[in-house]
Design a protein around this motif. Structure first.
Motif, PDB file in Angstrom:
ATOM      1  N   LEU A  14       0.810  -1.220   0.000  1.00 43.34           N
ATOM      2  CA  LEU A  14       0.000   0.000   0.000  1.00 43.34           C
ATOM      3  C   LEU A  14       0.841   1.268   0.000  1.00 43.34           C
ATOM      4  N   LEU A  15       2.094   1.156   0.385  1.00 43.07           N
ATOM      5  CA  LEU A  15       2.943   2.355   0.436  1.00 43.07           C
ATOM      6  C   LEU A  15       3.205   2.911  -0.960  1.00 43.07           C
ATOM      7  N   PRO A  16       3.809   2.154  -1.898  1.00 42.54           N
ATOM      8  CA  PRO A  16       3.982   2.723  -3.246  1.00 42.54           C
ATOM      9  C   PRO A  16       2.658   2.974  -3.951  1.00 42.54           C
ATOM     10  N   PHE A  17       1.652   2.152  -3.651  1.00 39.89           N
ATOM     11  CA  PHE A  17       0.346   2.371  -4.267  1.00 39.89           C
ATOM     12  C   PHE A  17      -0.204   3.739  -3.879  1.00 39.89           C
ATOM     13  N   ASN A  18      -0.026   4.132  -2.617  1.00 39.35           N
ATOM     14  CA  ASN A  18      -0.522   5.432  -2.176  1.00 39.35           C
ATOM     15  C   ASN A  18       0.312   6.587  -2.697  1.00 39.35           C
ATOM     16  N   VAL A  19       1.592   6.356  -2.943  1.00 41.33           N
ATOM     17  CA  VAL A  19       2.411   7.382  -3.597  1.00 41.33           C
ATOM     18  C   VAL A  19       1.825   7.699  -4.972  1.00 41.33           C
ATOM     19  N   ILE A  20       1.448   6.637  -5.692  1.00 40.08           N
ATOM     20  CA  ILE A  20       0.882   6.812  -7.034  1.00 40.08           C
ATOM     21  C   ILE A  20      -0.515   7.419  -6.963  1.00 40.08           C
ATOM     22  N   LEU A  21      -1.353   6.910  -6.049  1.00 36.93           N
ATOM     23  CA  LEU A  21      -2.706   7.433  -5.899  1.00 36.93           C
ATOM     24  C   LEU A  21      -2.676   8.911  -5.539  1.00 36.93           C
ATOM     25  N   ARG A  22      -1.819   9.256  -4.594  1.00 37.78           N
ATOM     26  CA  ARG A  22      -1.704  10.664  -4.219  1.00 37.78           C
ATOM     27  C   ARG A  22      -1.204  11.506  -5.391  1.00 37.78           C
ATOM     28  N   GLY A  23      -0.228  10.976  -6.134  1.00 41.16           N
ATOM     29  CA  GLY A  23       0.294  11.714  -7.276  1.00 41.16           C
ATOM     30  C   GLY A  23      -0.778  11.999  -8.305  1.00 41.16           C
ATOM     31  N   ALA A  24      -1.600  11.009  -8.599  1.00 33.13           N
ATOM     32  CA  ALA A  24      -2.674  11.195  -9.582  1.00 33.13           C
ATOM     33  C   ALA A  24      -3.696  12.212  -9.068  1.00 33.13           C
ATOM     34  N   ALA A  25      -4.069  12.105  -7.790  1.00 30.17           N
ATOM     35  CA  ALA A  25      -5.050  13.034  -7.222  1.00 30.17           C
ATOM     36  C   ALA A  25      -4.525  14.464  -7.211  1.00 30.17           C
ATOM     37  N   CYS A  26      -3.245  14.636  -6.837  1.00 29.40           N
ATOM     38  CA  CYS A  26      -2.668  15.981  -6.780  1.00 29.40           C
ATOM     39  C   CYS A  26      -2.491  16.568  -8.173  1.00 29.40           C
ATOM     40  N   THR A  27      -2.098  15.737  -9.143  1.00 27.64           N
ATOM     41  CA  THR A  27      -1.949  16.228 -10.514  1.00 27.64           C
ATOM     42  C   THR A  27      -3.281  16.708 -11.060  1.00 27.64           C
ATOM     43  N   TRP A  28      -4.318  15.907 -10.845  1.00 26.14           N
ATOM     44  CA  TRP A  28      -5.653  16.301 -11.286  1.00 26.14           C
ATOM     45  C   TRP A  28      -6.101  17.589 -10.599  1.00 26.14           C
ATOM     46  N   ASN A  29      -5.881  17.665  -9.294  1.00 26.90           N
ATOM     47  CA  ASN A  29      -6.305  18.835  -8.533  1.00 26.90           C
ATOM     48  C   ASN A  29      -5.580  20.092  -9.018  1.00 26.90           C
ATOM     49  N   ASP A  30      -4.259  19.982  -9.251  1.00 24.98           N
ATOM     50  CA  ASP A  30      -3.490  21.140  -9.718  1.00 24.98           C
ATOM     51  C   ASP A  30      -3.950  21.586 -11.099  1.00 24.98           C
ATOM     52  N   ASN A  31      -4.317  20.633 -11.935  1.00 27.43           N
ATOM     53  CA  ASN A  31      -4.782  20.973 -13.272  1.00 27.43           C
ATOM     54  C   ASN A  31      -6.122  21.704 -13.215  1.00 27.43           C
ATOM     55  N   VAL A  32      -7.029  21.164 -12.415  1.00 32.24           N
ATOM     56  CA  VAL A  32      -8.346  21.780 -12.278  1.00 32.24           C
ATOM     57  C   VAL A  32      -8.241  23.153 -11.607  1.00 32.24           C
ATOM     58  N   ASP A  33      -7.322  23.276 -10.652  1.00 28.37           N
ATOM     59  CA  ASP A  33      -7.217  24.497  -9.845  1.00 28.37           C
ATOM     60  C   ASP A  33      -6.215  25.507 -10.364  1.00 28.37           C
ATOM     61  N   GLN A  34      -5.681  25.325 -11.539  1.00 30.96           N
ATOM     62  CA  GLN A  34      -4.587  26.192 -11.992  1.00 30.96           C
ATOM     63  C   GLN A  34      -4.965  27.672 -11.971  1.00 30.96           C
ATOM     64  N   GLY A  35      -6.215  27.992 -12.311  1.00 30.32           N
ATOM     65  CA  GLY A  35      -6.641  29.390 -12.283  1.00 30.32           C
ATOM     66  C   GLY A  35      -6.651  29.969 -10.884  1.00 30.32           C
ATOM     67  N   PHE A  36      -7.042  29.145  -9.896  1.00 34.95           N
ATOM     68  CA  PHE A  36      -6.996  29.572  -8.496  1.00 34.95           C
ATOM     69  C   PHE A  36      -5.558  29.662  -8.000  1.00 34.95           C
ATOM     70  N   ASP A  37      -4.748  28.661  -8.354  1.00 37.85           N
ATOM     71  CA  ASP A  37      -3.389  28.592  -7.826  1.00 37.85           C
ATOM     72  C   ASP A  37      -2.567  29.822  -8.194  1.00 37.85           C
ATOM     73  N   ARG A  38      -2.795  30.380  -9.364  1.00 43.45           N
ATOM     74  CA  ARG A  38      -2.044  31.561  -9.781  1.00 43.45           C
ATOM     75  C   ARG A  38      -2.352  32.769  -8.896  1.00 43.45           C
ATOM     76  N   ARG A  39      -3.470  32.737  -8.199  1.00 41.49           N
ATOM     77  CA  ARG A  39      -3.884  33.860  -7.352  1.00 41.49           C
ATOM     78  C   ARG A  39      -3.527  33.652  -5.883  1.00 41.49           C
ATOM     79  N   VAL A  40      -2.953  32.488  -5.548  1.00 41.26           N
ATOM     80  CA  VAL A  40      -2.621  32.159  -4.160  1.00 41.26           C
ATOM     81  C   VAL A  40      -1.110  32.113  -4.023  1.00 41.26           C
ATOM     82  N   GLU A  41      -0.580  32.915  -3.126  1.00 39.80           N
ATOM     83  CA  GLU A  41       0.875  33.054  -3.017  1.00 39.80           C
ATOM     84  C   GLU A  41       1.571  31.722  -2.833  1.00 39.80           C
ATOM     85  N   ARG A  42       1.073  30.877  -1.943  1.00 38.41           N
ATOM     86  CA  ARG A  42       1.726  29.605  -1.643  1.00 38.41           C
ATOM     87  C   ARG A  42       1.687  28.652  -2.832  1.00 38.41           C
ATOM     88  N   CYS A  43       0.705  28.798  -3.714  1.00 33.43           N
ATOM     89  CA  CYS A  43       0.489  27.833  -4.796  1.00 33.43           C
ATOM     90  C   CYS A  43       0.906  28.355  -6.171  1.00 33.43           C
TER      91      CYS A  43
END
Length: 343
Positions: A96-125
């Motif tokens: 489950l350890l490498p599986f969760n690395v991959i699952l998290r990577g896919a979820a974060c990649t999707w989230n960053d793609n969907v949120d790119q317009g928001f992320d440009r307006r947030v200093e940390r992101c």
């Protein structure tokens, strides 16, 4: 970040998300540069944006994915008619350890793609790969799909029902990415895919989630949801000013100065659900002292200690609380499992 028109913060909310890439919302801050230390500095420059999409250099979020699986695994071990061998649990945890690395990577990649317009307006992101233009929208979609394909073979190592649980988990993570546009309660939605790890682990040890222990399982499931709501709301306080200007919705903005009060109520409910889980599952004193008492003490320490006015405090506590609260969750369950191993 790629060159763009500069824009005062006061006018940021007037720019549509689809046009945000044409503007630099933080002209007073230094531009992006590749890391010069740490793991990412060892990678070829072309790999760095993709490693950042997976958050390889930021382990805190990985704990959010992995700890519910460890909790679910120990819970399932306690319910099994015959206690699984420790090496069996270690093997499952290891898979489950490498599986969760991959699952998290896919979820974060999707989230960053969907949120790119928001992320440009947030200093940390603002320097996230898609937001800064290092990875295109299409490339991020392809990378998301590639990670899902890479993770799929892991499911062949688990019983067939586990595949359905992961499919539901992925759908929930993907849906969550859109929630901050339509509701101030995205953390509630986020709690479900994390808590679904418990159902996956029951299936992994071939225990029916809807069998004899339905009520105790639902109680533990709900307790995990409340934990997620609490820590993710506190974490979101570090971006509260930028989120408000950008139009991002979330519980941190809804609650503001009431966050600690509401978090305390949620934590009381979380601990109560853990107590009900123990009662309905027939657990003994070890569980109630270790898990119920441990989580109660850990959540009190966390909520009291974090300073919501200091972003660095919210970020640091996000990391630390997984070990503190997570240890409480696992302690009593591990004790119960240990008692099952005794002759």
């Amino acid at each position: 970040m790629k060159d763009g028109k500069t824009l005062s913060a006061t006018n940021a909310s007037n720019i549509p998300l689809t046009h945000a890439e044409d503007f630099n919302f933080f002209p007073h801050l230094p531009p992006y540069t590749d890391p010069t230390a740490g793991l990412l500095s060892k990678l070829p420059p072309s790999w760095i944006p993709y490693a950042q999409l997976m958050r390889i250099d930021r382990p805190s979020g990985f704990y959010a994915f992995y700890f519910p699986y460890l909790i679910g695994l120990m819970y399932a071990a306690c319910l099994a008619p015959e206690a699984p061998e420790p090496r069996t649990l270690l093997k499952v945890a290891g898979l489950l350890l490498p599986f969760n690395v991959i699952l998290r990577g896919a979820a974060c990649t999707w989230n960053d793609n969907v949120d790119q317009g928001f992320d440009r307006r947030v200093e940390r992101c603002r320097h996230r790969p898609v937001a800064r233009g290092a990875v295109s929208t299409s490339q991020a979609h392809i990378f998301t799909l590639a990670q899902l394909m890479l993770g799929y073979p892991f499911l062949a190592l688990f019983p067939d029902p586990c595949t359905l649980h992961i499919q539901i988990t992925v759908v929930l993570f993907f849906a969550y990415a859109f929630m901050k546009r339509i509701t101030y309660y995205p953390q509630v939605i986020l709690g479900f895919p994390f808590a679904w790890a418990i159902l996956f682990c029951l299936a992994a040890l071939e225990i029916d989630p809807l069998g004899d222990y339905t009520m105790s399982t639902l109680a533990l499931f709900a307790a995990n949801i409340l934990w997620t709501i609490t820590y993710d709301t506190i974490y979101a306080h570090q971006d509260i000013a930028d989120d408000e200007k950008a139009g991002v919705k979330g519980l941190a903005l809804r609650l503001k100065d009431s966050t600690k009060f509401v978090a305390s109520i949620l934590s009381v409910a979380q601990v109560s659900l853990l107590a009900l889980c123990g009662l309905w599952a027939g657990f003994g004193a070890v569980y109630f002292v270790g898990t119920v008492g441990g989580v109660a003490a850990a959540m009190a320490y966390y909520i009291y200690g974090v300073d919501l006015k200091r972003p660095e405090s919210c970020g640091a506590w996000f990391h630390d609380q997984f070990w503190i609260v997570g240890a409480g969750f696992i302690a009593g369950l591990t004790g119960e499992y240990g008692l099952k191993l005794l002759p």
